[in-house]
Design an enzyme around this catalytic site. Structure first.
Site, PDB file in Angstrom:
ATOM      1  N   CYS A 126      39.258  43.197  32.080  1.00 26.10           N
ATOM      2  CA  CYS A 126      38.620  42.951  31.238  1.00 26.10           C
ATOM      3  C   CYS A 126      36.918  43.551  32.578  1.00 26.10           C
ATOM      4  O   CYS A 126      36.515  44.290  31.793  1.00 26.10           O
ATOM      5  CB  CYS A 126      37.483  41.345  31.226  1.00 26.10           C
ATOM      6  N   HIS A 234      31.184  38.361  33.150  1.00 24.57           N
ATOM      7  CA  HIS A 234      31.465  39.086  34.261  1.00 24.57           C
ATOM      8  C   HIS A 234      30.106  39.729  34.866  1.00 24.57           C
ATOM      9  O   HIS A 234      29.225  40.507  33.989  1.00 24.57           O
ATOM     10  CB  HIS A 234      32.272  39.805  34.284  1.00 24.57           C
TER      11      HIS A 234
HETATM   12  C1  2RA Z   1      40.161  37.371  35.408  1.00 22.90           C
HETATM   13  N1  2RA Z   1      40.609  39.803  35.271  1.00 22.90           N
HETATM   14  O1  2RA Z   1      38.619  37.293  35.181  1.00 22.90           O
HETATM   15  C2  2RA Z   1      40.730  38.001  34.897  1.00 22.90           C
HETATM   16  C3  2RA Z   1      42.006  38.120  34.021  1.00 22.90           C
HETATM   17  N2  2RA Z   1      41.576  38.168  32.837  1.00 22.90           N
HETATM   18  O2  2RA Z   1      40.763  36.389  35.743  1.00 22.90           O
END
Ligand code: 2RA
Length: 330
Positions: A126, A234
């Site tokens: 991601c 994120h």
């Molecule tokens: C996380 N990118 O954010 C990794 C797996 N989804 O933990």
């Protein structure tokens, strides 16, 4: 299309179903597949009740496409069995991403590389997807020399138990510890396991996957991945040095006309990307664009996306859409 959603009961699997419905991905039959402990559970989807089935039963139904969100171990064991039964697997785990025999796809960047004999297709990590979507048009125009990225990652990237730990810590009740430390009111510079070189696996995913997706091993990438008590998505601070100089207005133009990118950048009015605003949306949001005045040909930007959406479920469904639209499903 006979479609299987493997790992259907997890955070990403549930998001895959949501995205399938929202984007109206067409299917003749749908199979919800999960581990033995979830077999028999019932889910409502588009006005129908579906019973979760196990892997063997799913394969016996000969799905044509299977979207896996079930972890690397399960994918390593079962994706080849689904593929062997004539299914195309789109896998959300890291199992196949760096395999030289498997493609790592962000549809807006490299879907045209897909061929009829691609039977296991890897969905990137991601935190990589949202960054490369913003980098790809700039790489084409100015050729990237080096990327320095720091991430600020939501607990949803870890899964349900991590969200549970955060909410219970916040409520002051006992929580099963998914992280090595408290996560509420804290930040952990520790996502996935530490490697010999002192980086975490998450950081090395960003380093390696970026080069593979942009198809340029000359790009230097370094990353620091951090977990925060945040839910919506994120965030990433990206510093990118190019071989050629750029014009900031042209950067805005390039990004604003890139499918899947929304510019949110009006600091005079406190407008910039934030996870709370990105939550539940499919776009990658870019803002805080500015020249790095400390060195030539270098740009700073802030990139935010819902890691369960474009970072996982939406990207995987878009790959399935591309396969169906380009007669790659048989
Ligand atoms: C996380 N990118 O954010 C990794 C797996 N989804 O933990």
């Amino acid at each position: 299309m006979k479609l299987a959603v493997v790992g259907a009961t997890g955070l990403v699997g549930q998001e895959v179903l949501k995205v399938i419905e929202e984007r109206n991905l067409e299917f003749d039959q749908l199979f919800l597949v999960a581990s033995p402990k979830s077999v028999g559970k019932e889910y409502e989807f588009k006005g129908k009740t579906y019973k979760v089935i196990g892997m063997e039963e799913a394969i016996a139904n000969k799905p044509e496409v299977a979207i896996f969100s079930a972890g690397g171990g399960t994918s390593l064991e079962w994706a080849p069995k689904f593929a062997g039964a004539g299914c195309i697997v789109v896998d959300n785990s890291s199992a196949w991403r760096m395999s030289p025999d498997h493609k790592l796809i962000v549809p807006e960047i490299n879907a045209e590389a897909l061929r009829i004999d691609d039977r296991i297709i890897a969905n990137p990590n991601c935190s990589t997807i949202q960054m490369v979507l913003a980098l790809a048009p700039l790489h084409k125009k100015y050729k990237i020399k080096r990327v320095v990225v720091s991430t600020y990652q939501s607990v949803t990237g870890t899964g349900k138990a991590a969200v549970d730990q955060l909410m219970k810590e916040r409520a002051g009740t006992d929580a099963e510890k998914v992280y090595p430390h408290k996560i509420d009111m804290n930040v952990l510079p520790h996502i996935d396991v530490f490697q010999e070189n002192g980086y975490t696996k998450e950081e090395m995913k960003m380093v390696n996957e970026t080069k593979k997706i942009l198809d340029d091993q000359s790009i230097a990438v370094t990353a620091t991945a951090v977990r925060l008590p945040v839910m919506g998505g994120h965030s990433e601070s990206v510093n990118v040095e190019f071989h050629k100089d750029f014009d900031i207005k042209e950067v805005y133009e390039l990004l604003s006309k890139t499918p899947g990118i929304t510019i949110e950048d009006d600091v005079a009015n406190n407008v910039y990307p934030m996870p709370l605003n990105a939550h539940g949306k499919d776009d990658v949001f870019v803002g805080r664009l500015r020249r790095d005045e400390s060195q030539p040909n270098t740009l700073n930007m802030w990139v935010v996306a819902d890691n369960l959406r474009k970072g996982a479920a939406t990207n995987a469904v878009q790959i399935a859409e591309y396969l169906a639209a380009n007669n790659l499903v048989y």
